[in-house]
Scaffold this motif. Structure first.
Motif, PDB file in Angstrom:
ATOM      1  N   PHE A 193      39.727  40.550  38.216  1.00 35.42           N
ATOM      2  CA  PHE A 193      38.578  41.103  38.936  1.00 35.42           C
ATOM      3  C   PHE A 193      38.624  42.626  38.924  1.00 35.42           C
ATOM      4  O   PHE A 193      37.587  43.277  38.779  1.00 35.42           O
ATOM      5  CB  PHE A 193      38.528  40.580  40.378  1.00 35.42           C
ATOM      6  CG  PHE A 193      37.356  41.124  41.138  1.00 35.42           C
ATOM      7  CD1 PHE A 193      36.084  40.610  40.943  1.00 35.42           C
ATOM      8  CD2 PHE A 193      37.516  42.181  42.031  1.00 35.42           C
ATOM      9  CE1 PHE A 193      34.987  41.124  41.627  1.00 35.42           C
ATOM     10  CE2 PHE A 193      36.425  42.702  42.718  1.00 35.42           C
ATOM     11  CZ  PHE A 193      35.157  42.172  42.517  1.00 35.42           C
ATOM     12  N   ASP A 194      39.806  43.209  39.072  1.00 31.75           N
ATOM     13  CA  ASP A 194      39.929  44.669  39.065  1.00 31.75           C
ATOM     14  C   ASP A 194      39.353  45.269  37.783  1.00 31.75           C
ATOM     15  O   ASP A 194      38.602  46.248  37.823  1.00 31.75           O
ATOM     16  CB  ASP A 194      41.387  45.102  39.219  1.00 31.75           C
ATOM     17  CG  ASP A 194      41.953  44.851  40.598  1.00 31.75           C
ATOM     18  OD1 ASP A 194      41.161  44.583  41.535  1.00 31.75           O
ATOM     19  OD2 ASP A 194      43.189  44.910  40.738  1.00 31.75           O
ATOM     20  N   VAL A 195      39.687  44.685  36.643  1.00 32.01           N
ATOM     21  CA  VAL A 195      39.197  45.197  35.358  1.00 32.01           C
ATOM     22  C   VAL A 195      37.698  44.938  35.224  1.00 32.01           C
ATOM     23  O   VAL A 195      36.925  45.850  34.887  1.00 32.01           O
ATOM     24  CB  VAL A 195      39.966  44.563  34.175  1.00 32.01           C
ATOM     25  CG1 VAL A 195      39.350  44.971  32.839  1.00 32.01           C
ATOM     26  CG2 VAL A 195      41.443  44.953  34.226  1.00 32.01           C
ATOM     27  N   LEU A 196      37.271  43.705  35.491  1.00 31.71           N
ATOM     28  CA  LEU A 196      35.854  43.367  35.360  1.00 31.71           C
ATOM     29  C   LEU A 196      34.996  44.204  36.314  1.00 31.71           C
ATOM     30  O   LEU A 196      33.922  44.684  35.936  1.00 31.71           O
ATOM     31  CB  LEU A 196      35.628  41.879  35.622  1.00 31.71           C
ATOM     32  CG  LEU A 196      36.296  40.904  34.647  1.00 31.71           C
ATOM     33  CD1 LEU A 196      36.029  39.471  35.080  1.00 31.71           C
ATOM     34  CD2 LEU A 196      35.834  41.143  33.218  1.00 31.71           C
ATOM     35  N   SER A 197      35.464  44.395  37.540  1.00 29.96           N
ATOM     36  CA  SER A 197      34.661  45.146  38.503  1.00 29.96           C
ATOM     37  C   SER A 197      34.612  46.631  38.152  1.00 29.96           C
ATOM     38  O   SER A 197      33.600  47.290  38.405  1.00 29.96           O
ATOM     39  CB  SER A 197      35.152  44.922  39.931  1.00 29.96           C
ATOM     40  OG  SER A 197      36.423  45.482  40.130  1.00 29.96           O
ATOM     41  N   ALA A 198      35.672  47.170  37.553  1.00 29.82           N
ATOM     42  CA  ALA A 198      35.632  48.570  37.111  1.00 29.82           C
ATOM     43  C   ALA A 198      34.547  48.744  36.050  1.00 29.82           C
ATOM     44  O   ALA A 198      33.771  49.710  36.088  1.00 29.82           O
ATOM     45  CB  ALA A 198      36.994  49.003  36.573  1.00 29.82           C
ATOM     46  N   LEU A 199      34.488  47.801  35.126  1.00 32.41           N
ATOM     47  CA  LEU A 199      33.444  47.855  34.102  1.00 32.41           C
ATOM     48  C   LEU A 199      32.061  47.665  34.723  1.00 32.41           C
ATOM     49  O   LEU A 199      31.110  48.374  34.390  1.00 32.41           O
ATOM     50  CB  LEU A 199      33.694  46.790  33.032  1.00 32.41           C
ATOM     51  CG  LEU A 199      34.876  47.059  32.106  1.00 32.41           C
ATOM     52  CD1 LEU A 199      35.284  45.796  31.369  1.00 32.41           C
ATOM     53  CD2 LEU A 199      34.531  48.176  31.127  1.00 32.41           C
ATOM     54  N   ARG A 200      31.937  46.722  35.642  1.00 30.92           N
ATOM     55  CA  ARG A 200      30.644  46.427  36.270  1.00 30.92           C
ATOM     56  C   ARG A 200      30.141  47.622  37.065  1.00 30.92           C
ATOM     57  O   ARG A 200      28.955  47.957  37.039  1.00 30.92           O
ATOM     58  CB  ARG A 200      30.785  45.189  37.174  1.00 30.92           C
ATOM     59  CG  ARG A 200      29.521  44.805  37.917  1.00 30.92           C
ATOM     60  CD  ARG A 200      28.425  44.379  36.948  1.00 30.92           C
ATOM     61  NE  ARG A 200      27.266  43.877  37.646  1.00 30.92           N
ATOM     62  CZ  ARG A 200      26.183  44.607  37.927  1.00 30.92           C
ATOM     63  NH1 ARG A 200      26.125  45.877  37.574  1.00 30.92           N
ATOM     64  NH2 ARG A 200      25.162  44.059  38.556  1.00 30.92           N
TER      65      ARG A 200
ATOM     66  N   ALA B  13      31.992  36.708  41.834  1.00 26.87           N
ATOM     67  CA  ALA B  13      33.255  36.928  42.551  1.00 26.87           C
ATOM     68  C   ALA B  13      33.083  37.987  43.635  1.00 26.87           C
ATOM     69  O   ALA B  13      33.666  37.873  44.717  1.00 26.87           O
ATOM     70  CB  ALA B  13      34.351  37.324  41.567  1.00 26.87           C
ATOM     71  N   LEU B  14      32.271  39.008  43.369  1.00 27.00           N
ATOM     72  CA  LEU B  14      32.023  40.049  44.372  1.00 27.00           C
ATOM     73  C   LEU B  14      31.336  39.459  45.600  1.00 27.00           C
ATOM     74  O   LEU B  14      31.692  39.791  46.736  1.00 27.00           O
ATOM     75  CB  LEU B  14      31.185  41.184  43.785  1.00 27.00           C
ATOM     76  CG  LEU B  14      30.821  42.295  44.770  1.00 27.00           C
ATOM     77  CD1 LEU B  14      32.071  43.005  45.305  1.00 27.00           C
ATOM     78  CD2 LEU B  14      29.871  43.288  44.116  1.00 27.00           C
ATOM     79  N   VAL B  15      30.362  38.586  45.396  1.00 24.70           N
ATOM     80  CA  VAL B  15      29.678  37.955  46.523  1.00 24.70           C
ATOM     81  C   VAL B  15      30.680  37.172  47.370  1.00 24.70           C
ATOM     82  O   VAL B  15      30.690  37.272  48.609  1.00 24.70           O
ATOM     83  CB  VAL B  15      28.524  37.046  46.031  1.00 24.70           C
ATOM     84  CG1 VAL B  15      27.979  36.176  47.155  1.00 24.70           C
ATOM     85  CG2 VAL B  15      27.410  37.899  45.423  1.00 24.70           C
ATOM     86  N   ALA B  16      31.578  36.411  46.726  1.00 21.88           N
ATOM     87  CA  ALA B  16      32.594  35.643  47.464  1.00 21.88           C
ATOM     88  C   ALA B  16      33.564  36.575  48.180  1.00 21.88           C
ATOM     89  O   ALA B  16      33.947  36.323  49.328  1.00 21.88           O
ATOM     90  CB  ALA B  16      33.351  34.727  46.510  1.00 21.88           C
TER      91      ALA B  16
END
Length: 167
Positions: free
Chosen positions: A60-67, A131-134
């Motif tokens: 999630f850390d990597v995906l959210s940084a990109l997002r 995942a962010l919503v959860a």
């Protein structure tokens, strides 16, 4: 006893230290032991939120940084290192694993063929969003006992402490 009139485990620890070591100011424990215990609860809540979506926290850390980077949801590996605070070898491994799952892609930069750009795939974006919503749902539950004003005050106090460490 805490300011709410309800005792927690930290109150017992602090009282015991005050009894055993009355010569010491143990008041920092009243704040930082609670921060530490809350961090453990937060870690468990985050793990549960990410597990619902088949993710590990580091994923999630990597995906959210990109997002968070905004369209076209691209960063260099160096940018990702700064965002996630891991080593280069660790980041390479993480990118390999996320690319194998189809959550991101890597390609040469159009401006510098030696540079690599990491891009979030549509599948990775959708997973990061879910995942962010959860995550936010779980974190809202952790803070449910505070009013909006109390939450804002707590955020401001914690920010004041954190700024010195991150300077």
């Amino acid at each position: 006893m805490g300011s709410t009139g309800t005792a927690d485990d930290v109150d017992g620890v602090v009282a015991a230290w005050r009894r055993e070591r009355p010569d010491l100011d143990v008041s920092p424990l009243e704040v930082l032991s609670r921060v530490s215990r809350l961090a453990r609860h937060l870690d468990l809540a985050r793990r549960a939120a990410f597990a619902e979506h088949g993710l590990e926290q580091w994923e999630f850390d990597v995906l959210s940084a990109l997002r968070r980077s905004g369209e076209p949801y691209q960063l260099t590996p160096g940018d990702l290192l700064r965002e996630t605070l891991v080593t280069s070898g660790t980041m390479t491994n993480r990118l390999d694993r996320l690319a194998a799952r189809g959550l991101l892609s890597r390609h040469a930069s159009p401006h510098d063929r030696r540079a690599v750009l990491v891009t979030l795939t549509p599948q990775g974006r959708e997973l990061a969003d879910r995942a962010l919503v959860a995550l936010l749902k779980g974190e809202r539950e952790l803070l449910a006992g505070l009013s909006d004003a109390e939450r804002d005050s707590l955020a401001a106090f914690l920010k004041r402490l954190l700024v010195d460490f991150e300077a």
